[in-house]
Design an enzyme around this catalytic site. Structure first.
Site, PDB file in Angstrom:
ATOM      1  N   HIS A  96      22.110 -47.989  50.139  1.00  0.00           N
ATOM      2  CA  HIS A  96      21.224 -46.291  49.603  1.00  0.00           C
ATOM      3  C   HIS A  96      21.274 -44.802  50.214  1.00  0.00           C
ATOM      4  O   HIS A  96      21.698 -44.934  50.946  1.00  0.00           O
ATOM      5  CB  HIS A  96      19.996 -46.945  49.209  1.00  0.00           C
ATOM      6  CG  HIS A  96      18.756 -46.450  48.700  1.00  0.00           C
ATOM      7  ND1 HIS A  96      17.872 -44.933  48.932  1.00  0.00           N
ATOM      8  CD2 HIS A  96      18.476 -46.456  46.874  1.00  0.00           C
ATOM      9  CE1 HIS A  96      17.673 -44.405  47.547  1.00  0.00           C
ATOM     10  NE2 HIS A  96      17.928 -45.212  46.280  1.00  0.00           N
ATOM     11  N   SER A 214      14.784 -40.948  38.902  1.00  0.00           N
ATOM     12  CA  SER A 214      13.578 -40.211  37.684  1.00  0.00           C
ATOM     13  C   SER A 214      14.132 -41.528  36.494  1.00  0.00           C
ATOM     14  O   SER A 214      13.722 -40.330  35.511  1.00  0.00           O
ATOM     15  CB  SER A 214      13.646 -39.001  37.742  1.00  0.00           C
ATOM     16  OG  SER A 214      13.588 -38.322  38.775  1.00  0.00           O
TER      17      SER A 214
HETATM   18  P1  PGA Z   1      13.228 -43.010  41.583  1.00  0.00           P
HETATM   19  O1  PGA Z   1      14.202 -43.620  42.395  1.00  0.00           O
HETATM   20  O2  PGA Z   1      13.383 -43.995  40.251  1.00  0.00           O
HETATM   21  O3  PGA Z   1      12.060 -42.756  42.624  1.00  0.00           O
HETATM   22  O4  PGA Z   1      13.651 -41.821  41.418  1.00  0.00           O
HETATM   23  C1  PGA Z   1      15.480 -44.741  42.250  1.00  0.00           C
HETATM   24  C2  PGA Z   1      16.417 -45.144  43.175  1.00  0.00           C
HETATM   25  O5  PGA Z   1      16.314 -44.242  45.053  1.00  0.00           O
HETATM   26  O6  PGA Z   1      16.856 -46.011  43.621  1.00  0.00           O
END
Ligand code: PGA
Length: 255
Positions: A96, A214
């Site tokens: 990640h 997001s």
């Molecule tokens: P988010 O995070 O949906 O809050 O943008 C996605 C992720 O980091 O896996």
């Protein structure tokens, strides 16, 4: 080629064991037996056991957010594949961007983790993606290629099909700035082409490619309708049952 869609919730460093079990219970009430898409919940290590118990008998799978490549030993603060397996974990998020940025994870380390996960029959959810500076410098595809080739070195074609790849543009994570569907589809198609070169077209056609950054009920349908977007890795919108359930329903509708 019909690929089963995947919606994975990345809870990051949120939810205690009790709060996680409560969230999982609410999600199960709505979609616990949904088999039209693969659903994965990835709580922090400390909530794996309580969430896993809540998921017993349900179709929803359990994932971890990280793992150490070694079997055991003097690695203070780390967790090994077997420890996850005994908690009924089936998936593990690896590489990640937050691990790369805040904990110095390199492609070489992520590669060791991918190989260890596969050797232990855990499905890696391998994350790749460019920063805003890299996108503005037209480096997106080069960065993603380097990350994928690095992370998948030594992975055999028959193993490659159990890897799930999540394309998460760093500038879209937790910012509310979602990639346009065209931007996302372009990178997903590139990744599938690259996987074809690495492991053969037949294998590449089977690999699920998730979008992350997001993703919300309001933008999910359009993203999930793209030919190479097979699901989502969801952060913020996975922390609340209602929005996560809506995302799963959007993936069911997009089949
Ligand atoms: P988010 O995070 O949906 O809050 O943008 C996605 C992720 O980091 O896996």
């Amino acid at each position: 080629m019909i690929r089963k869609k995947v919606i994975a919730g990345n809870w990051k460093m949120n939810k205690t064991a009790a709060d996680g079990a409560a969230l999982a219970k609410d999600i199960c009430t709505e979609i616990g037996r949904e088999t039209g898409v693969d659903i994965v919940l990835c709580p922090p290590f400390t909530a794996l056991e309580s969430v896993g118990r809540t998921l017993e008998g349900m179709a929803i799978k359990l994932g971890a957010q990280n793992m150490h490549p070694e079997k055991n030993g003097a690695f203070t603060g780390e967790v090994a594949a077997e420890m996850l397996r005994t908690l009924y974990v089936t998936h593990v998020i690896l590489g990640h961007s937050e691990r790369r940025a805040y904990f110095g994870e390199t492609d070489a380390l992520i590669n060791q983790k991918v190989l260890a996960a596969l050797a232990n029959e855990l499905r890696p959810i391998l994350c790749v993606g460019e920063t805003l500076a890299e996108r503005e410098a037209n480096q997106t595809l080069a960065v993603v290629q380097r990350q994928i080739e690095g992370a998948l070195a030594g992975v055999k074609p028959e193993q490659a099909i159990s890897v799930i790849v999540a394309y998460e543009p760093v500038w879209a994570i937790g910012t509310g700035k979602v990639a346009t569907t065209a931007q996302a589809q372009e990178v997903h198609a590139f990744i599938r082409g690259l996987l074809g070169k690495l492991h053969g077209t037949a294998a590449a056609q089977k690999v699920r490619l998730l979008y992350g950054g997001s993703m919300k009920p309001a933008n999910a349908a359009e993203l999930l309708a793209q030919p190479d977007i097979d699901g989502g890795l969801v952060g913020g919108a996975s922390l609340e049952a209602r929005s996560f359930v809506e995302l799963v329903r959007a993936a069911v509708a997009a089949r």
